[in-house]
Design a protein around this motif. Structure first.
Motif, PDB file in Angstrom:
ATOM      1  N   VAL A 174       0.879  -1.166   0.000  1.00 46.61           N
ATOM      2  CA  VAL A 174       0.000   0.000   0.000  1.00 46.61           C
ATOM      3  C   VAL A 174       0.917   1.215   0.000  1.00 46.61           C
ATOM      4  N   ARG A 175       0.719   2.095  -0.956  1.00 45.85           N
ATOM      5  CA  ARG A 175       1.511   3.328  -1.014  1.00 45.85           C
ATOM      6  C   ARG A 175       0.693   4.460  -0.425  1.00 45.85           C
ATOM      7  N   GLY A 176       1.359   5.253   0.367  1.00 43.97           N
ATOM      8  CA  GLY A 176       0.734   6.434   0.944  1.00 43.97           C
ATOM      9  C   GLY A 176       1.430   7.672   0.406  1.00 43.97           C
ATOM     10  N   TYR A 177       0.695   8.499  -0.299  1.00 43.09           N
ATOM     11  CA  TYR A 177       1.227   9.764  -0.806  1.00 43.09           C
ATOM     12  C   TYR A 177       0.895  10.803   0.249  1.00 43.09           C
ATOM     13  N   ILE A 178       1.926  11.363   0.852  1.00 51.48           N
ATOM     14  CA  ILE A 178       1.740  12.197   2.029  1.00 51.48           C
ATOM     15  C   ILE A 178       1.965  13.671   1.720  1.00 51.48           C
ATOM     16  N   GLY A 179       1.051  14.475   2.209  1.00 54.72           N
ATOM     17  CA  GLY A 179       1.218  15.915   2.171  1.00 54.72           C
ATOM     18  C   GLY A 179       1.872  16.311   3.484  1.00 54.72           C
ATOM     19  N   GLY A 180       3.172  16.514   3.447  1.00 54.55           N
ATOM     20  CA  GLY A 180       3.899  16.856   4.668  1.00 54.55           C
ATOM     21  C   GLY A 180       4.019  18.352   4.820  1.00 54.55           C
ATOM     22  N   TRP A 181       4.063  18.801   6.074  1.00 61.16           N
ATOM     23  CA  TRP A 181       4.240  20.229   6.305  1.00 61.16           C
ATOM     24  C   TRP A 181       5.173  20.468   7.484  1.00 61.16           C
ATOM     25  N   SER A 182       5.816  21.621   7.429  1.00 55.77           N
ATOM     26  CA  SER A 182       6.696  22.066   8.513  1.00 55.77           C
ATOM     27  C   SER A 182       6.489  23.558   8.717  1.00 55.77           C
ATOM     28  N   ARG A 183       6.690  23.982   9.940  1.00 50.74           N
ATOM     29  CA  ARG A 183       6.491  25.405  10.271  1.00 50.74           C
ATOM     30  C   ARG A 183       7.635  26.241   9.708  1.00 50.74           C
ATOM     31  N   ARG A 184       7.318  27.491   9.417  1.00 53.45           N
ATOM     32  CA  ARG A 184       8.302  28.445   8.914  1.00 53.45           C
ATOM     33  C   ARG A 184       8.137  29.762   9.668  1.00 53.45           C
ATOM     34  N   ALA A 185       9.127  30.625   9.544  1.00 52.74           N
ATOM     35  CA  ALA A 185       9.074  31.902  10.233  1.00 52.74           C
ATOM     36  C   ALA A 185       8.299  32.953   9.449  1.00 52.74           C
ATOM     37  N   SER A 186       8.484  33.016   8.135  1.00 61.62           N
ATOM     38  CA  SER A 186       7.871  34.072   7.336  1.00 61.62           C
ATOM     39  C   SER A 186       6.425  33.780   6.956  1.00 61.62           C
ATOM     40  N   VAL A 187       6.076  32.507   6.852  1.00 60.12           N
ATOM     41  CA  VAL A 187       4.704  32.062   6.586  1.00 60.12           C
ATOM     42  C   VAL A 187       4.410  30.949   7.586  1.00 60.12           C
ATOM     43  N   PRO A 188       3.146  30.678   7.861  1.00 56.36           N
ATOM     44  CA  PRO A 188       2.860  29.671   8.895  1.00 56.36           C
ATOM     45  C   PRO A 188       3.462  28.294   8.611  1.00 56.36           C
ATOM     46  N   VAL A 189       3.320  27.795   7.372  1.00 58.18           N
ATOM     47  CA  VAL A 189       3.832  26.460   7.053  1.00 58.18           C
ATOM     48  C   VAL A 189       4.314  26.404   5.613  1.00 58.18           C
ATOM     49  N   ASP A 190       5.104  25.374   5.331  1.00 53.31           N
ATOM     50  CA  ASP A 190       5.516  25.053   3.979  1.00 53.31           C
ATOM     51  C   ASP A 190       5.169  23.588   3.769  1.00 53.31           C
ATOM     52  N   GLY A 191       4.827  23.214   2.544  1.00 54.48           N
ATOM     53  CA  GLY A 191       4.415  21.841   2.297  1.00 54.48           C
ATOM     54  C   GLY A 191       5.087  21.237   1.086  1.00 54.48           C
ATOM     55  N   ALA A 192       5.159  19.919   1.091  1.00 54.77           N
ATOM     56  CA  ALA A 192       5.691  19.151  -0.021  1.00 54.77           C
ATOM     57  C   ALA A 192       5.047  17.766   0.035  1.00 54.77           C
ATOM     58  N   ILE A 193       5.287  16.971  -0.983  1.00 56.74           N
ATOM     59  CA  ILE A 193       4.657  15.660  -1.088  1.00 56.74           C
ATOM     60  C   ILE A 193       5.728  14.578  -1.026  1.00 56.74           C
ATOM     61  N   GLY A 194       5.471  13.579  -0.203  1.00 61.07           N
ATOM     62  CA  GLY A 194       6.372  12.447  -0.063  1.00 61.07           C
ATOM     63  C   GLY A 194       5.620  11.146  -0.269  1.00 61.07           C
ATOM     64  N   VAL A 195       6.362  10.040  -0.203  1.00 66.46           N
ATOM     65  CA  VAL A 195       5.766   8.719  -0.385  1.00 66.46           C
ATOM     66  C   VAL A 195       6.218   7.813   0.753  1.00 66.46           C
TER      67      VAL A 195
END
Length: 172
Positions: free
Chosen positions: A106-127
């Motif tokens: 089963v593959r899970g395509y994940i929308g990951g996020w991390s906090r940033r200083a200039s904007v609340p969060v940044d996101g990218a996609i992982g597997v």
């Protein structure tokens, strides 16, 4: 296709979820198993400073949408310090390699996020991949497979993947 409105079928506050999660059951994604429907969702806990952390959990349902059980252990730990999913995964889109309910990863395509200083969060996609029908997932690596780039410089998030005729298509 005819829809039947069932109303609320799950309330995470009525269950003990892993990671201290007590809020939300967002972005449901279903995995059909031979004897149940496993619905993954994003849920929330708070860190020591009161900031939100987003985790993946699941609830299993029978054919009448009665809850059979919920995740009792972390499905996918948060990413390591500085990784694209350090503060959360939202959402998790699942696909199965091979026919539904007949084995295969089963593959899970994940929308990951991390906090940033200039904007609340940044996101990218992982597997991530599961070899136990989604009880647990392991990332294919610490980095994302799709992230901001010169053509798309802002947040990349909310993956949805469809496998059709041997080709995987992603909307995000």
């Amino acid at each position: 296709m005819k829809w039947t409105k069932l109303g609320q079928i799950f309330d995470p506050r009525q269950f003990t979820l892993p990671n201290g999660c007590v809020e939300y059951a967002q972005s449901p994604q279903a995995l059909v198993l031979p004897d149940r429907l496993r619905i993954f969702f994003s849920t929330r806990a708070r860190d020591g400073t009161g900031k939100v952390l987003s985790h993946v959990a699941y609830a299993d349902f029978d054919e009448s949408f009665v809850v059979m059980g919920v995740a009792t252990a972390p499905v996918l730990p948060l990413g390591s310090l500085g990784c694209f999913d350090e503060h959360g995964v939202f959402p998790l889109n699942v696909t199965r390699d091979g026919a539904a309910g007949r084995g295969g990863a089963v593959r899970g395509y994940i929308g990951g996020w991390s906090r940033r200083a200039s904007v609340p969060v940044d996101g990218a996609i992982g597997v991530a991949v599961s070899h136990d029908d989604g009880l647990t997932f392991q990332r294919l690596g610490d980095g994302p497979v799709l992230a901001p780039c010169p053509e798309e410089p802002y947040m990349i998030a909310d993956p949805f993947v469809l496998a059709a005729e041997g080709v995987h298509h992603m909307w995000y």
